[in-house]
Enzyme design. Structure first.
Site, mmCIF file in Angstrom:
data_model
loop_
_atom_site.group_PDB
_atom_site.id
_atom_site.type_symbol
_atom_site.label_atom_id
_atom_site.label_comp_id
_atom_site.label_asym_id
_atom_site.label_seq_id
_atom_site.Cartn_x
_atom_site.Cartn_y
_atom_site.Cartn_z
ATOM 1 N N ASP A 261 -11.709 -7.987 -18.413
ATOM 2 C CA ASP A 261 -10.380 -7.583 -17.988
ATOM 3 C C ASP A 261 -9.469 -7.591 -19.214
ATOM 4 O OD1 ASP A 261 -8.386 -6.898 -16.082
ATOM 5 O OD2 ASP A 261 -7.706 -8.977 -16.059
ATOM 6 N N ASP B 174 -9.603 -13.222 -15.438
ATOM 7 C CA ASP B 174 -8.696 -14.346 -15.227
ATOM 8 C C ASP B 174 -8.326 -14.517 -13.757
ATOM 9 O OD1 ASP B 174 -7.066 -11.914 -15.309
ATOM 10 O OD2 ASP B 174 -5.342 -13.266 -15.267
ATOM 11 N N ASP C 267 -5.402 -7.707 -19.140
ATOM 12 C CA ASP C 267 -4.260 -8.617 -19.003
ATOM 13 C C ASP C 267 -4.726 -9.994 -18.549
ATOM 14 O OD1 ASP C 267 -1.992 -6.831 -19.573
ATOM 15 O OD2 ASP C 267 -2.679 -5.763 -17.790
#
Length: 259
Positions: free
Chosen positions: A13, A209, A15
């Site tokens: 990922d 995250d 961000d």
């Protein structure tokens, strides 16, 4: 139980893993450099459909992260791939930005508000009541409802913003029609991404995250999963989920030596 194969391909990922509020997370540069030096297939993923891969390449480059255009995979590209497989050369009424409209143009779709095959909803900072009303009427008239991603909110410096999932809920309430979401946590986004780089899930890993999108999508796609604690999910929240990542690490810096 058979041991997992060594990791030969990496999906990550963007961000919360590589960058946070426009600033690279320590270790992100070393991770990308190591991937490029070893020549291992990799993709940087984002559920955000606003930007094209070329836009994101330029934005990351300004932060010092050199990610080639072909190594960026967005929910807009996953949506376009899905529609191209389902109904090649179709038509769509689109609510979204250049990332989505460009992806649909590139697969030969015609964008129209006249009896389209699909209503496609993506991320935008300018959702209009007029556009949403048109989407509702077209769906009620028979257009199929597709969304790039189910994220209900998006980040900004001022705080959370309503995102695609929230607007989709409004349209669903008005039409009674649930959309098909192409982005994470749909493992379709992972599988189409893996296919794009010629990788296999058994020897691939997903770094994220968020437990509810990144880790869930990686798990359902059959990959090893790494949760970093530099984004939205905290250590205390992990046990609330009925599934777990393969490994939990503090940040992307802890994964560099695994490449």
């Amino acid at each position: 139980m058979a041991e997992r194969k060594p990791i030969e391909s990496w999906l990550t990922d963007m961000d919360g893993v590589l960058i946070h509020e426009g600033v690279p997370i320590p270790g992100a540069d070393a991770f990308i450099k190591k991937l490029r030096e070893t020549g291992k297939p990799f993709l940087v993923l984002t559920n955000n459909s606003i930007y094209t891969a070329r836009d994101l390449h330029a934005r990351l480059a300004r932060m010092g992260l050199e990610v080639p255009v072909e190594n960026i995979w967005t929910s807009a590209l996953a949506t376009a791939k899905f529609l191209d497989d389902q109904r090649p050369g179709g038509t769509a009424y689109v609510i979204g930005e250049a990332g989505l409209t460009t992806a649909l143009h590139d697969i030969g779709y015609v964008l129209t508000d006249h009896d389209p095959d699909y209503v496609v909803l993506g991320e935008t900072r300018t959702y209009s009541f007029e556009a949403m009303t048109k989407a509702v009427r077209l769906i009620n008239a028979g257009a199929r409802f597709i969304c790039t991603n189910p994220d209900e909110t998006g980040p900004s410096l001022e705080g959370p913003l309503p995102a695609t999932g929230s607007v989709a809920a409004l349209i669903t309430k008005a039409t009674g029609k649930e959309p098909y979401f192409a982005g994470k946590p749909n493992p379709l986004m992972m599988r189409t991404g893996l296919n794009a780089i010629g990788a296999h899930s058994e020897s691939s890993a997903m770094i994220g995250d968020r437990m509810d999108t990144d880790i869930l999508a990686g798990l359902e796609a059959g990959m090893q999963t790494f949760l970093v604690l530099t984004g939205l999910t905290t250590q205390a929240e992990i046990d609330r989920f009925p599934f777990r990542p393969s490994k939990i690490v503090d940040s992307i810096a802890d994964i560099v030596d695994r490449v």
